[in-house]
Structure formats: C-alpha cells, structure tokens
Design a protein around this motif. Structure first.
Motif, PDB file in Angstrom:
ATOM      1  N   ASN A 191      44.482  55.237  45.215  1.00  9.80           N
ATOM      2  CA  ASN A 191      44.514  56.702  45.226  1.00  9.80           C
ATOM      3  C   ASN A 191      43.797  57.259  46.454  1.00  9.80           C
ATOM      4  O   ASN A 191      44.246  58.222  47.069  1.00  9.80           O
ATOM      5  CB  ASN A 191      43.866  57.240  43.954  1.00  9.80           C
ATOM      6  CG  ASN A 191      43.825  58.753  43.934  1.00  9.80           C
ATOM      7  OD1 ASN A 191      44.862  59.402  43.933  1.00  9.80           O
ATOM      8  ND2 ASN A 191      42.624  59.319  43.972  1.00  9.80           N
ATOM      9  N   ALA A 192      42.685  56.619  46.806  1.00  9.12           N
ATOM     10  CA  ALA A 192      41.896  57.108  47.932  1.00  9.12           C
ATOM     11  C   ALA A 192      42.619  56.894  49.263  1.00  9.12           C
ATOM     12  O   ALA A 192      42.597  57.758  50.139  1.00  9.12           O
ATOM     13  CB  ALA A 192      40.535  56.423  47.944  1.00  9.12           C
ATOM     14  N   VAL A 193      43.271  55.736  49.406  1.00  6.23           N
ATOM     15  CA  VAL A 193      44.031  55.479  50.644  1.00  6.23           C
ATOM     16  C   VAL A 193      45.150  56.508  50.772  1.00  6.23           C
ATOM     17  O   VAL A 193      45.425  57.038  51.845  1.00  6.23           O
ATOM     18  CB  VAL A 193      44.630  54.047  50.648  1.00  6.23           C
ATOM     19  CG1 VAL A 193      45.627  53.874  51.783  1.00  6.23           C
ATOM     20  CG2 VAL A 193      43.512  53.013  50.748  1.00  6.23           C
ATOM     21  N   LEU A 194      45.765  56.827  49.652  1.00  2.89           N
ATOM     22  CA  LEU A 194      46.889  57.756  49.681  1.00  2.89           C
ATOM     23  C   LEU A 194      46.432  59.196  49.938  1.00  2.89           C
ATOM     24  O   LEU A 194      46.943  59.863  50.840  1.00  2.89           O
ATOM     25  CB  LEU A 194      47.658  57.682  48.356  1.00  2.89           C
ATOM     26  CG  LEU A 194      48.886  58.587  48.260  1.00  2.89           C
ATOM     27  CD1 LEU A 194      49.928  58.213  49.311  1.00  2.89           C
ATOM     28  CD2 LEU A 194      49.507  58.511  46.865  1.00  2.89           C
ATOM     29  N   ILE A 234      52.368  52.266  51.451  1.00  2.00           N
ATOM     30  CA  ILE A 234      51.359  51.445  50.770  1.00  2.00           C
ATOM     31  C   ILE A 234      52.044  50.291  50.035  1.00  2.00           C
ATOM     32  O   ILE A 234      51.576  49.161  50.053  1.00  2.00           O
ATOM     33  CB  ILE A 234      50.498  52.289  49.799  1.00  2.00           C
ATOM     34  CG1 ILE A 234      49.849  53.453  50.544  1.00  2.00           C
ATOM     35  CG2 ILE A 234      49.423  51.416  49.139  1.00  2.00           C
ATOM     36  CD1 ILE A 234      48.916  54.311  49.719  1.00  2.00           C
ATOM     37  N   LYS A 235      53.183  50.613  49.409  1.00  2.00           N
ATOM     38  CA  LYS A 235      53.929  49.555  48.713  1.00  2.00           C
ATOM     39  C   LYS A 235      54.285  48.421  49.665  1.00  2.00           C
ATOM     40  O   LYS A 235      54.301  47.257  49.300  1.00  2.00           O
ATOM     41  CB  LYS A 235      55.239  50.134  48.133  1.00  2.00           C
ATOM     42  CG  LYS A 235      55.084  50.663  46.736  1.00  2.00           C
ATOM     43  CD  LYS A 235      56.462  50.954  46.138  1.00  2.00           C
ATOM     44  CE  LYS A 235      56.304  51.664  44.807  1.00  2.00           C
ATOM     45  NZ  LYS A 235      57.572  52.281  44.384  1.00  2.00           N
ATOM     46  N   LYS A 236      54.604  48.799  50.899  1.00  2.00           N
ATOM     47  CA  LYS A 236      54.991  47.788  51.891  1.00  2.00           C
ATOM     48  C   LYS A 236      53.779  47.131  52.545  1.00  2.00           C
ATOM     49  O   LYS A 236      53.911  46.319  53.441  1.00  2.00           O
ATOM     50  CB  LYS A 236      55.876  48.436  52.962  1.00  2.00           C
ATOM     51  CG  LYS A 236      57.296  48.675  52.490  1.00  2.00           C
ATOM     52  CD  LYS A 236      58.191  49.142  53.620  1.00  2.00           C
ATOM     53  CE  LYS A 236      58.058  50.634  53.805  1.00  2.00           C
ATOM     54  NZ  LYS A 236      58.800  51.232  54.895  1.00  2.00           N
ATOM     55  N   ALA A 277      33.966  47.019  46.152  1.00  2.00           N
ATOM     56  CA  ALA A 277      33.743  46.284  47.398  1.00  2.00           C
ATOM     57  C   ALA A 277      34.599  45.017  47.468  1.00  2.00           C
ATOM     58  O   ALA A 277      34.925  44.536  48.551  1.00  2.00           O
ATOM     59  CB  ALA A 277      32.261  45.938  47.530  1.00  2.00           C
ATOM     60  N   GLU A 278      34.977  44.505  46.295  1.00  2.00           N
ATOM     61  CA  GLU A 278      35.754  43.259  46.275  1.00  2.00           C
ATOM     62  C   GLU A 278      37.267  43.483  46.365  1.00  2.00           C
ATOM     63  O   GLU A 278      38.035  42.520  46.441  1.00  2.00           O
ATOM     64  CB  GLU A 278      35.450  42.491  44.976  1.00  2.00           C
ATOM     65  CG  GLU A 278      34.076  41.835  44.999  1.00  2.00           C
ATOM     66  CD  GLU A 278      33.567  41.489  43.609  1.00  2.00           C
ATOM     67  OE1 GLU A 278      34.334  41.646  42.626  1.00  2.00           O
ATOM     68  OE2 GLU A 278      32.393  41.077  43.512  1.00  2.00           O
ATOM     69  N   VAL A 279      37.695  44.750  46.321  1.00  2.00           N
ATOM     70  CA  VAL A 279      39.142  45.016  46.337  1.00  2.00           C
ATOM     71  C   VAL A 279      39.748  44.616  47.685  1.00  2.00           C
ATOM     72  O   VAL A 279      39.191  44.916  48.743  1.00  2.00           O
ATOM     73  CB  VAL A 279      39.417  46.512  46.050  1.00  2.00           C
ATOM     74  CG1 VAL A 279      40.890  46.840  46.267  1.00  2.00           C
ATOM     75  CG2 VAL A 279      39.005  46.868  44.635  1.00  2.00           C
ATOM     76  N   LYS A 280      40.879  43.917  47.598  1.00  2.00           N
ATOM     77  CA  LYS A 280      41.556  43.494  48.828  1.00  2.00           C
ATOM     78  C   LYS A 280      42.869  44.246  48.981  1.00  2.00           C
ATOM     79  O   LYS A 280      43.378  44.817  48.022  1.00  2.00           O
ATOM     80  CB  LYS A 280      41.820  41.995  48.772  1.00  2.00           C
ATOM     81  CG  LYS A 280      40.548  41.192  48.799  1.00  2.00           C
ATOM     82  CD  LYS A 280      40.824  39.710  48.836  1.00  2.00           C
ATOM     83  CE  LYS A 280      39.525  38.951  48.785  1.00  2.00           C
ATOM     84  NZ  LYS A 280      38.679  39.355  47.620  1.00  2.00           N
ATOM     85  N   GLU A 281      43.395  44.161  50.190  1.00  2.00           N
ATOM     86  CA  GLU A 281      44.627  44.878  50.482  1.00  2.00           C
ATOM     87  C   GLU A 281      45.736  44.520  49.487  1.00  2.00           C
ATOM     88  O   GLU A 281      46.457  45.387  49.008  1.00  2.00           O
ATOM     89  CB  GLU A 281      45.057  44.546  51.909  1.00  2.00           C
ATOM     90  CG  GLU A 281      46.040  45.547  52.452  1.00  2.00           C
ATOM     91  CD  GLU A 281      46.638  45.060  53.766  1.00  2.00           C
ATOM     92  OE1 GLU A 281      45.856  44.727  54.675  1.00  2.00           O
ATOM     93  OE2 GLU A 281      47.876  45.013  53.860  1.00  2.00           O
ATOM     94  N   GLU A 282      45.853  43.217  49.158  1.00  2.00           N
ATOM     95  CA  GLU A 282      46.941  42.828  48.256  1.00  2.00           C
ATOM     96  C   GLU A 282      46.763  43.401  46.843  1.00  2.00           C
ATOM     97  O   GLU A 282      47.742  43.638  46.146  1.00  2.00           O
ATOM     98  CB  GLU A 282      47.122  41.297  48.212  1.00  2.00           C
ATOM     99  CG  GLU A 282      45.875  40.516  47.851  1.00  2.00           C
ATOM    100  CD  GLU A 282      45.159  39.951  49.077  1.00  2.00           C
ATOM    101  OE1 GLU A 282      45.153  40.629  50.117  1.00  2.00           O
ATOM    102  OE2 GLU A 282      44.602  38.830  48.982  1.00  2.00           O
ATOM    103  N   ASP A 283      45.502  43.656  46.450  1.00  5.06           N
ATOM    104  CA  ASP A 283      45.279  44.281  45.140  1.00  5.06           C
ATOM    105  C   ASP A 283      45.841  45.698  45.126  1.00  5.06           C
ATOM    106  O   ASP A 283      46.382  46.161  44.124  1.00  5.06           O
ATOM    107  CB  ASP A 283      43.777  44.341  44.814  1.00  5.06           C
ATOM    108  CG  ASP A 283      43.119  42.966  44.873  1.00  5.06           C
ATOM    109  OD1 ASP A 283      43.799  41.976  44.531  1.00  5.06           O
ATOM    110  OD2 ASP A 283      41.943  42.879  45.273  1.00  5.06           O
ATOM    111  N   ILE A 284      45.678  46.365  46.261  1.00  9.59           N
ATOM    112  CA  ILE A 284      46.165  47.744  46.353  1.00  9.59           C
ATOM    113  C   ILE A 284      47.688  47.766  46.344  1.00  9.59           C
ATOM    114  O   ILE A 284      48.310  48.590  45.665  1.00  9.59           O
ATOM    115  CB  ILE A 284      45.615  48.417  47.632  1.00  9.59           C
ATOM    116  CG1 ILE A 284      44.087  48.444  47.566  1.00  9.59           C
ATOM    117  CG2 ILE A 284      46.170  49.816  47.797  1.00  9.59           C
ATOM    118  CD1 ILE A 284      43.435  48.827  48.865  1.00  9.59           C
ATOM    119  N   VAL A 285      48.265  46.847  47.072  1.00  7.96           N
ATOM    120  CA  VAL A 285      49.730  46.754  47.097  1.00  7.96           C
ATOM    121  C   VAL A 285      50.254  46.438  45.687  1.00  7.96           C
ATOM    122  O   VAL A 285      51.250  47.022  45.238  1.00  7.96           O
ATOM    123  CB  VAL A 285      50.200  45.697  48.127  1.00  7.96           C
ATOM    124  CG1 VAL A 285      51.724  45.538  48.080  1.00  7.96           C
ATOM    125  CG2 VAL A 285      49.738  46.098  49.528  1.00  7.96           C
ATOM    126  N   ALA A 286      49.536  45.567  44.991  1.00  8.10           N
ATOM    127  CA  ALA A 286      49.943  45.220  43.621  1.00  8.10           C
ATOM    128  C   ALA A 286      49.894  46.466  42.733  1.00  8.10           C
ATOM    129  O   ALA A 286      50.802  46.702  41.931  1.00  8.10           O
ATOM    130  CB  ALA A 286      49.029  44.135  43.065  1.00  8.10           C
TER     131      ALA A 286
END
Lengths: 430, 434
Positions: A281-284, A342-344, A397-406
């Motif tokens: 949500n924050a990235v978006l 973000i999906k991509k 702090a542990e969230v990774k890019e792939e978690d966000i994409v997921a």
C-alpha cells in the motif's frame, strides 16, 4: 516503546496501562465492543450521544460541562468508532497531569465523572430521559445526512457502501436514518444495560501513573456487575474475490470529481502477509514519494491529492483522488498502470528503501501521542494480534520485493466509484 | 554560539534561542522521550502580502502581485535542478510538508532518524530556489485542483464568505491559493522576485523540537549558513489598502451541495497595527470573553443545542493579526436566520445583565488546561511559537498573561468589539433542488 501492562478485573473488564512521563496529560479510554450490523448501528451510535447529555449527579449538558471546566477543561468525549466489522462505543477523558496542580487529585475527580457518564446516567421512568433521546436522534440524523458535506470522505465512504452493500462492513459507523427513527427510549436503555454487561469492555490509561494505584482506581470505577460469559462477536469477513469490477457513478452539484477505487486485498490484520500488505500500500500510494503521487500529481498534474489507504481489519484498500471530471479516463489509466507495475515487480531499490524508512518512521511515532498509542493497541485487540510496534517494525524490515509482488497478486479491484458534477464535463468557474 | 535559555515554570518547558549572525532566528525546544523530531522554517510572507515597496528605495515602483503567489512559491520551492527534494527526504524516512497562511509560509519535516541529514535538507532547499517556465506551467494544473477541492468545501466557503463580508479591500478577503485566473499570471520571474524579497534570513525563523541537544542543533545551522553569503537585507513595506472600520456587506450567501445550512457570524475589530504583548492580551481577553458567553458551560449553549439550532461542532474564536482582526462564531444549523438573531440577542442580554464574576476563574482554568493539553503536540508548539513570534509575541508567556487579565478587561472588550454595527454574516445554503 511504552509497554502495555494488562490485567482483567473480576468483573470481566480488561485494563491496559501505558505508564509514561512524556505527556502533560493522562488519557483514559474506554471501549465497549459491539458487532457492526445494519439493525444495530444507529441504536449503538445513539448511546454515547445520549449518555454524554447528563448524569444523575450532573443532569444537564451544562452541569456536566461546568464540572469539566472546573477540572481545567478536561476533555470528555463519547462517540462510536468503526474497526472492521466491529462498532465500538468509545468514551475518553483527557485531563492534565496532577503535577501541574499539586494537591487537586484531578485524575481521581475526572474518573468519577467518566464513571457517572458510563454507569450512572440520568433516568426517568426506568429509562433514559425522553427529551434527551429525542434531541439526540435529531442530532444524529443530521450527522448521518451530513456525511455528504465533506466530499473527500463522502466519496470514500460511498465507495465502501457500494462495494460492501451485501456485507456488514457496508454499514456506516453512525448507521442509517431509517434504522434510527423507530428506536424507542425504553428499548434504548435496556439495550445499553445488556451490552454494558455482556460485551467486551477494555480500558486504557496512558500517562504519568503509578500502575498499582491506577489499577485500584480503575477497579473502583468499574465496579458494576458484568456477565461471567461475554458475548462472542462474529469475526470479520475478509476473503472475497469479486467476479467483475462494478462501476458506480453519482452526480452532485460540485466542482471537482472524486475518483475512488475499492480493492479487496484478501489479507487480514492477523495474516502473516500483513506487513507485506502495508508495504504494498505504501509503495503504491502511502507517501509523496509513492507511485500514485509521483505519476498522477507530479508527472501528469491531474490531481492535488491522490493516495491509497488500508482498512486493516477488513483488508480493503481504497484509492482516493480529486480530479477534473473530464480527466477521468486519463487518471484511471495512470492509477491502474501503477497497480500493474507493482504486479510486474517494477519496484526500484530506492522505492523499497524509502518506503521501508517511511513506514518505520510512522510506527516509531505511535508512542508520541496518547491517542495513537491507544489506537494502535486497540487495533491489536480487535485484530487479535497484540504486538508492540517494535515487533511489527521488525516484520516490516524483513519484507522483500517478492513478498510485495505476491501481495499484489492477491489484490482485486472490486469497485470504481466516481462522484461527478451534475453539469457534465463543462468547467464551472466562479 | 550564543544560546540563551528561558525557563517557563507554568508550562514546565525550557526553550533555547540563538540569534545567529546574519542568519535566521533559531529556537529549540528539547522534548525528552519523544521519538519524533519536528523542524519548521518560516518566512513572513503570506497571502496578504500582495503589494509592497522597498523601504530604502522609494523611487522604485510598488510591486503588486496576483493573488496566490506566496502559496504558489511554497509549492515550487520543493523543486530542484535534478528533481524534487521530496525524494531526498524520503531517502531519510522523513515526512516533509509546507503550508501558507495569510501572514507567513512554513516549510517543515518530521522524522525519527537521520535528524542532521533531514535538517540540512530543509535548510538547503528553502535557501535554494529553482524555478523554470515548464515547472511553473505544470504546477498550474495541480493548484487548480487544490482550489477546486476547496471550492467544494463548505467550511472553507462559509469562512471566506464572512471575510468577504467584513472586509472591503484588505487582501485577507481573498483565497490563499488565489483563483484559476490569478495564478495563470504567475511567472518564474515573479517567483524569483518574491523569493529574493521575502526569503532573506532576516525575515525568517526556525523552530526545532524533539529529543535533541540544543548545542548540536545550533551547530548544524551555523555550519549551514557559514558558507553562504546573503545580500544586504532590504526591508519591505507591505502595502495594505486602507480598510475602513465599517463592514463591507451585511450578508454574503452561497449555495453548495450540503445537507443543511452553515452560518458564520463575524465581528470586525476596529484597530490596526497592533503587535506584541498588547495584541496578545487583546486576543486572550477576547477568547475568554467568547468562552464566557458562548462556551459549552456558558448560559446559552445548552438551550441552543436542545432546540437543534446548533450541534456539538459549534465553534468560536478570535484572530488578531497586526493589520486585521475579527471574531467568528457559528457552525451547521437548520435555521441560519434564527441562529443569527439568537446569537445577537445573547450578546445584548449579556451587555444588559453583565458578565458576572462567578465563572471567570473557571474559564481561566479551562483555558489553562486546554493549553497544557495542546502542549503534548510538537507541531502545535512549533507552529504557534513562530506564528506568534512574527507578531512580536512570546507565546510561552501565555499562561502568565492569562493570570493578569481582569474581568473589567472583558467588560470593556465586550462593548468595544462585539458591536452589532460591526458585524456581518455568511451563510451557505443547500443547493435548491429544481
């Protein structure tokens, strides 16, 4: 962070203390939980309105206010809050710390007023006062109808109402005028007595307090009888994959169009993926550096405000923006594009880093306001995930890019709600 | 480094002040236990400063600005040659912002970590304008949407309605952001001209608060200004048009998409060019007076509420600036005309019967408590401190001044200020459904 010291009283009231010397005031917040439901919401909302009108000892609004003014303008409020599919009757008292007025025992005096408002209302013929109920019904009716006055919140609320018309979450926090009208004075008091005895009740105290004394003081305040077994409130329904996107349009005589998008994230507050959802949500659209602000406002100059926000308990994400009605297509396209990006996996290292810092910053300041502290812990109780901010920060702090994409792949657009002017696309200048 | 410290026993606060040679005034309020650090950098340039002349150059013609320049400049100062300073604040996890009022413009950030880095960013970007024709053009669309958002906001519209009614010429009657038409006249040259006129350190001040060492904060500012050379300060004379004592119009009305009408009733104050302690006493006296008449514990609130003429959001207050002042009261109401009459009748009744003395001490206690409550907020302290500082007022004297005010001062103020011949109303009605 300031740690919570909790205890359950014999009468089934949960007390949570947050001792800290950083504030000039002490805040006492009381939450009585009820299920959010169409047939109950207006009735529940009417309760705090009537209760704050007067008590047996301070029978008029003025008597009560005068007493609070004597206590250095202590702030007493009573209202309802919506958290997921719960409606909370909330009472709070904020009073200046005794160190500013040695010898006056302000907290004790203030608590006795709060106690009266909650447990010793002004009664006649075994119920609330008829005229107070009548007047508050009128005031609440105006409040419900007054939602339309602030177009920014109106558009967001209407989007939720359309999107969740078949769910309890679609109920407005003050209920509806139709459900409010038939509520009778007699019925209202019985209803209050029931929920005061059977529904979950939590009390928070934040400030420069001595835990032991304060527990005793609160125990004395909440000394009325309560049921041994409290009612079990239904859990919030989160999972929902819409079959198609619904488009809703409404016209009002206004200048600026409000484009609102409602998404189902399918992720609740308890979900392990919640920190990744916060991140998503924050990235978006959570900050000025986020995709929405950068693209809709900074690059395309289409809006002054554009953001995304989460309702953490229900797992709904709303995107809100104020645009020219004629820019609808372009704005929508840019917004949808950001979601696709973000999906991509189009998230730069810089976006990751900046967003993480901004989110951590937001959590670190929770402890700088007594109200946000209480709000944070109450969310934890409702969402059945009581953790300290430090723990949530760790998880973020542990969230990774792939978690966000997921997460992005679990999010579905449900409703597009567009509030537009009655005059079509023409610009109305004054 | 010359840090002076002032203790205030009533507030239990300690404030540090540094008058830096050639730099802006710096104030630091340490707050232990807070994670948030909050810093603001303000200039005495607001929406009402739209005509001025340089004091030392009487030959030069007076400069007249289109409405909304101060606000436009505020938006554009975030631009840098290679992007936008928002991105750099984001890198350090800070949350930057800015706002423009009638009388000043404030740039700010809050953060928890990297305070020195963020503070340096604030000091740097406010002192480094970068305007281009393209970026000015691009901002027009954004600000137009901001203006249109406010046009749909009933509270904003009823507020400017009353200012339009009270004032004939004073620019306080114009929207802070200007109009679509006025902002279309803003150019890059105009922004530079205003920047170099009003963003001189002598016209500015900084306030920093949070769990910080005053010496360290002061060191950061000194280091930052050490390498800069400031041109000599040219004081400006702000040219406010002559505003008579009388109100411009008795009534201003509008129609908007609202569920029920809104009423604002205003009293125009009869002085000009007041500042410092005198202005502060006037403000506190008026606030106390209004509280005694219209407060929730006062003689009228409960009956107006019970009749449904007002709701809990009914509000009142006094604004006292150097060049203008007014009292406003009002809110949402089902009968604006009736409420208007009742509010005037209340004042008449008080004039006839007197204020009474019983409740005076109670209202002082209330104001005292409310203020202390507000002091939990770093933003409240910082924003108010500088806003008052620009009127030559020491905000921290508030509780001590409050004690000095006597009931006779309120009586006097009641007759001189709450005058029926100096009042006007603004009403927003729901749009008629045809």
């Amino acid at each position: 962070m300031i740690s919570l010291e909790s205890k359950t009283l014999p009468v089934n009231v949960n007390i949570h203390l947050l001792p800290t010397s950083k504030f000039k005031t002490t805040l006492v917040s009381v939450f009585l939980q009820q299920a959010l439901a169409k047939e109950l919401a207006a009735k529940t909302a009417l309760l705090p309105a009537v209760l704050k009108r007067g008590t047996r000892q301070y029978p008029t609004f003025r008597d009560l206010k005068v007493r609070l003014e004597e206590l250095y303008g202590a702030a007493l409020s009573a209202d309802v809050v919506k958290k997921g599919e719960r409606q909370l009757v909330s009472f709070s008292l904020e009073i200046i710390n005794d160190k500013f007025t040695p010898g006056e025992k302000l907290l004790q005096q203030g608590l006795s007023i709060l106690k009266d408002v909650i447990t010793d209302p002004l009664l006649e013929n075994g119920g609330f006062r008829q005229d107070y109920v009548q007047q508050e019904k009128e005031q609440l009716t105006k409040e419900i109808r007054g939602l339309v006055n602030d177009k920014v919140s109106y558009a967001l609320e209407r989007c939720i109402q359309e999107m969740c018309s078949q769910e309890r979450f679609g109920v407005y926090k003050y209920g509806s005028v139709e459900e409010l009208q038939p509520v009778s004075t007699g019925e209202l008091y019985t209803y209050y007595q029931n929920i005061l005895q059977e529904n979950p009740l939590d009390v928070f105290v934040v400030g420069e307090i001595d835990p032991e004394n304060t527990f005793a003081l609160i125990q004395d305040t909440f000394s009325f009888s309560r049921a041994g077994n409290l009612v079990e409130l239904p859990p919030v329904e989160v999972e929902n994959i819409p079959a198609e996107v619904s488009y809703q349009e409404e016209k009002l005589p206004i200048n600026q169009g409000k484009l609102t998008l409602g998404y189902r994230t399918n992720i609740s507050y308890q979900d392990e993926a919640y920190p990744a959802l916060l991140f998503y949500n924050a990235v978006l659209g959570g900050f000025p550096h986020s995709k929405l602000f950068q693209n809709v406002r900074e690059k395309a100059s289409l809006a002054y405000y554009v953001f995304s926000r989460l309702e953490k308990h229900k797992g709904i994400q709303l995107i809100g923006s104020g645009i020219e009605v004629s820019d609808y297509e372009q704005a929508l396209e840019i917004i949808l594009q950001q979601v696709e990006e973000i999906k991509k996996g189009q998230i730069s290292k810089e976006e990751m880093k900046n967003t993480k810092r901004a989110l951590l910053n937001g959590l670190k300041i929770v402890g700088d306001s007594p109200y946000s502290l209480v709000g944070f812990y109450m969310d934890g109780l409702i969402g059945k995930r009581t953790e300290e901010t430090e723990h949530l920060m760790q998880r973020i702090a542990e969230v990774k890019e792939e978690d966000i994409v997921a997460v992005a792949h679990r999010v579905y657009l449900d409703t597009i709600y567009f509030l537009r002017s009655t005059n079509g696309d023409e610009r109305k200048q004054e | 480094m010359h840090l002076q410290v002032k203790q205030n026993a009533s507030l239990k606060e300690k404030i540090f002040h540094a008058a830096l040679k050639g730099g802006p005034d710096l104030y630091i309020l340490p707050r232990q236990g807070y994670n948030k650090k909050y810093a603001i950098f303000s200039t005495r340039f607001g929406s009402i400063d739209n005509a001025f002349r340089f004091v030392d150059n009487e030959q030069e013609e007076e400069v007249v600005l289109p409405d909304g320049v101060a606000h436009f400049l505020e938006h554009k100062l975030f631009d840098e040659e290679d992007g936008n300073v928002f991105d750099r604040f984001a890198y350090y996890g800070a949350s930057p912002n800015a706002f423009t009022s009638f009388t000043h413009t404030t740039y700010l950030f809050s953060c928890t970590d990297f305070f020195p880095e963020n503070f340096k960013l604030l000091l740097d970007f406010v002192q480094a304008p970068y305007f281009t024709e393209e970026s000015v053009a691009k901002e027009q669309g954004i600000i137009q949407q901001e203006i249109r958002m406010y046009q749909d906001n009933p509270n904003w519209r009823v507020f400017f309605g009353i200012l339009e009614a009270l004032y004939t010429r004073h620019p306080v009657r114009n929207d802070i952001a200007g109009t679509a038409e006025s902002i279309s006249k803003i150019t890059k040259e105009l922004l530079y001209k205003c920047y170099y006129t009003f963003y001189h350190p002598r016209n500015m001040a900084i306030f920093v608060t949070g769990d910080l060492e005053p010496e360290a904060v002061c060191g950061l500012v000194e280091e930052n200004i050490a390498g800069r050379s400031f041109p000599p300060f040219h004081a400006t004379q702000r040219l406010y048009p002559r505003e008579g004592a009388a109100v411009h119009q008795k009534k201003v009305t509008r129609e908007l998409s609202v569920s029920q009408p809104l009423l604002n009733l205003g009293f125009k104050d009869t002085y000009a060019d007041l500042q410092g302690r005198e202005l502060f006493v006037r403000e506190l006296t008026t606030e106390l007076l209004l509280e005694m008449i219209f407060g929730k514990g006062g003689p009228f609130f409960t009956s107006l509420y019970e009749e449904g003429l007002i709701d809990e959001h009914f509000d009142f207050g006094f604004t006292g600036e150097c060049s203008y002042g007014y009292t406003l009261l009002g809110g949402r109401t089902k009968h604006p005309e009736k409420l208007h009459a009742r509010l005037l009748a209340a004042i008449k009744k008080i004039k006839k019967e007197g204020l009474g003395t019983d409740s005076f001490a109670r209202y002082k206690r209330k104001m005292r408590g409310q203020l202390l409550r507000s002091f939990n907020s770093l933003e409240f302290i910082a924003n108010n401190y500088l806003a008052y500082r620009f009127r030559q007022i020491d905000f921290f004297e508030i509780l001590d001044l409050l004690e000095e005010i006597k009931i006779e001062d309120l009586e006097k103020r009641l007759y001189e200020h709450l005058r029926e011949d100096l009042h006007a109303v603004s009403i927003v009605y729901p749009v008629r459904q045809d």
